[in-house]
Write a protein that holds these residues in place. Sequence first.
Motif, PDB file in Angstrom:
ATOM      1  N   ASN A  33      14.469   1.135  -5.581  1.00  0.00           N
ATOM      2  CA  ASN A  33      14.884  -0.122  -6.200  1.00  0.00           C
ATOM      3  C   ASN A  33      14.483  -1.332  -5.370  1.00  0.00           C
ATOM      4  O   ASN A  33      14.739  -2.472  -5.771  1.00  0.00           O
ATOM      5  N   ASN A  34      13.836  -1.091  -4.223  1.00  0.00           N
ATOM      6  CA  ASN A  34      13.442  -2.202  -3.352  1.00  0.00           C
ATOM      7  C   ASN A  34      11.951  -2.220  -3.043  1.00  0.00           C
ATOM      8  O   ASN A  34      11.355  -3.275  -2.850  1.00  0.00           O
ATOM      9  N   LEU A  35      11.332  -1.045  -3.000  1.00  0.00           N
ATOM     10  CA  LEU A  35       9.910  -0.946  -2.687  1.00  0.00           C
ATOM     11  C   LEU A  35       9.091  -1.234  -3.941  1.00  0.00           C
ATOM     12  O   LEU A  35       9.299  -0.617  -4.986  1.00  0.00           O
ATOM     13  N   SER A  36       8.166  -2.179  -3.841  1.00  0.00           N
ATOM     14  CA  SER A  36       7.344  -2.514  -5.000  1.00  0.00           C
ATOM     15  C   SER A  36       6.430  -1.341  -5.365  1.00  0.00           C
ATOM     16  O   SER A  36       6.126  -0.484  -4.530  1.00  0.00           O
ATOM     17  N   TYR A  37       5.985  -1.327  -6.601  1.00  0.00           N
ATOM     18  CA  TYR A  37       5.109  -0.253  -7.056  1.00  0.00           C
ATOM     19  C   TYR A  37       3.796  -0.248  -6.281  1.00  0.00           C
ATOM     20  O   TYR A  37       3.291   0.815  -5.894  1.00  0.00           O
ATOM     21  N   ASP A  38       3.264  -1.425  -6.004  1.00  0.00           N
ATOM     22  CA  ASP A  38       2.021  -1.509  -5.237  1.00  0.00           C
ATOM     23  C   ASP A  38       2.190  -0.916  -3.849  1.00  0.00           C
ATOM     24  O   ASP A  38       1.331  -0.156  -3.373  1.00  0.00           O
ATOM     25  N   ASN A  39       3.297  -1.254  -3.181  1.00  0.00           N
ATOM     26  CA  ASN A  39       3.525  -0.706  -1.838  1.00  0.00           C
ATOM     27  C   ASN A  39       3.811   0.790  -1.888  1.00  0.00           C
ATOM     28  O   ASN A  39       3.425   1.542  -0.981  1.00  0.00           O
ATOM     29  N   TYR A  40       4.480   1.231  -2.941  1.00  0.00           N
ATOM     30  CA  TYR A  40       4.704   2.667  -3.098  1.00  0.00           C
ATOM     31  C   TYR A  40       3.371   3.414  -3.177  1.00  0.00           C
ATOM     32  O   TYR A  40       3.183   4.458  -2.529  1.00  0.00           O
ATOM     33  N   THR A  97      13.848  -0.223   3.530  1.00  0.00           N
ATOM     34  CA  THR A  97      13.074  -1.455   3.388  1.00  0.00           C
ATOM     35  C   THR A  97      13.935  -2.642   2.984  1.00  0.00           C
ATOM     36  O   THR A  97      13.522  -3.787   3.159  1.00  0.00           O
ATOM     37  N   ASP A  98      15.117  -2.397   2.433  1.00  0.00           N
ATOM     38  CA  ASP A  98      16.031  -3.462   2.017  1.00  0.00           C
ATOM     39  C   ASP A  98      16.683  -4.055   3.267  1.00  0.00           C
ATOM     40  O   ASP A  98      17.397  -3.366   4.004  1.00  0.00           O
TER      41      ASP A  98
END
Length: 370
Positions: A112-119, A39-40
């Motif tokens: 370290n790049n994926l937000s918690y919401d998207n996770y 995703t980065d």
Amino acid sequence: MVVLKKNGLADKPEMKTGRRVKSLRLELEKRSLDGLLLTDIKNIRHLTGFTGSAAFALITMDSAWFLTDSRYTAQARQEVKGFRFRIYKKALDAIVELVKVQRLKSLGFEGNNLSYDNYLKFKKALGAVRLRSVPEIPAGLRLRKDSAEIARIKASAAILDAGYLKAMEVIRDGTIEKDAALQIEMAFREAGADGLAFDTILASGPRGALPHGRASDKPVRKGELVVVDMGVAKDGYNSDETRTLCVGKAGREEKKIYQIVKDAQGRAIDLIRPGVRAVAVDKAARGCIEGAGYGRYFGHGTGHGVGLDVHEGPNIGPTSTDVLDEGMVLTVEPGIYIPGWGGVRIEDMVLVVKDGFEVLTGTTKDLVCL
């Protein structure tokens, strides 16, 4: 098209991409993962060659997918080779569909790049698929630069010469820090920079005790030291260099502290070669400053890697576990920062080569008095 030579053969972009995908798959195999979702956007660029701003990549043991939206269809087709394409309207839906069609049971991602919401959204949508954060995989692939990356980093570093020439021209008694920084940044553009790697740090007098003291409305005064930290981006790759200048005649204390920092940096650079632990480089610089009695005034790490990001691996600090290897590009930037007095930092970019090191930044390290 950039064509490199390796072992007498033409090294085309798709060949480079293929090698990186192969290396990534070896890392997946070590961790018993069926695939990796990137995703980065910087890691995606490194793996695929894509220079746009919106994309995903999904790598499995037998397929490689590049996903983007309709804005980048033509650009992606031109830049990305060796990948299957998916043009999405909703990224989450497209990724979930690919994961399910390929029956992946485990999937790595960049925690370290994926937000918690998207996770949470991915976790819910993927159901029984086991998710594991493995940011070290793409980061590890970027540690050692190939010849094309090194050429771009060197081109970026060369532009800094124009910035320091301008700094030495415009910094005088009465110059406003922000005005000097603006003229430096204009010189970068005229020299071919695509943009800044970070906001120019220009801190005079007592403000020099701020390691990240961005240019302010403060006027520079005669007798002050001025810490100037600058970097540019060129063709996607960054540069980073710091010099400390003096306005007028330098005093005894200024000369003393400047020499300590210069010696510390020199000792650290002299250690650089493949196989050396990064912590040893940090220790060389830190030990010099501590031995001179200024250890409490050096609080940050000695350096960091530079590439697609201006701060990336390896980490040159007291807790680093990294080991230097050929092709790594790093900074060496010890400093002394005394509250109420000011600071000194000297920073160069260094390439690790087979038999030692090559310094990539060329501004004089003698104390320049303006």
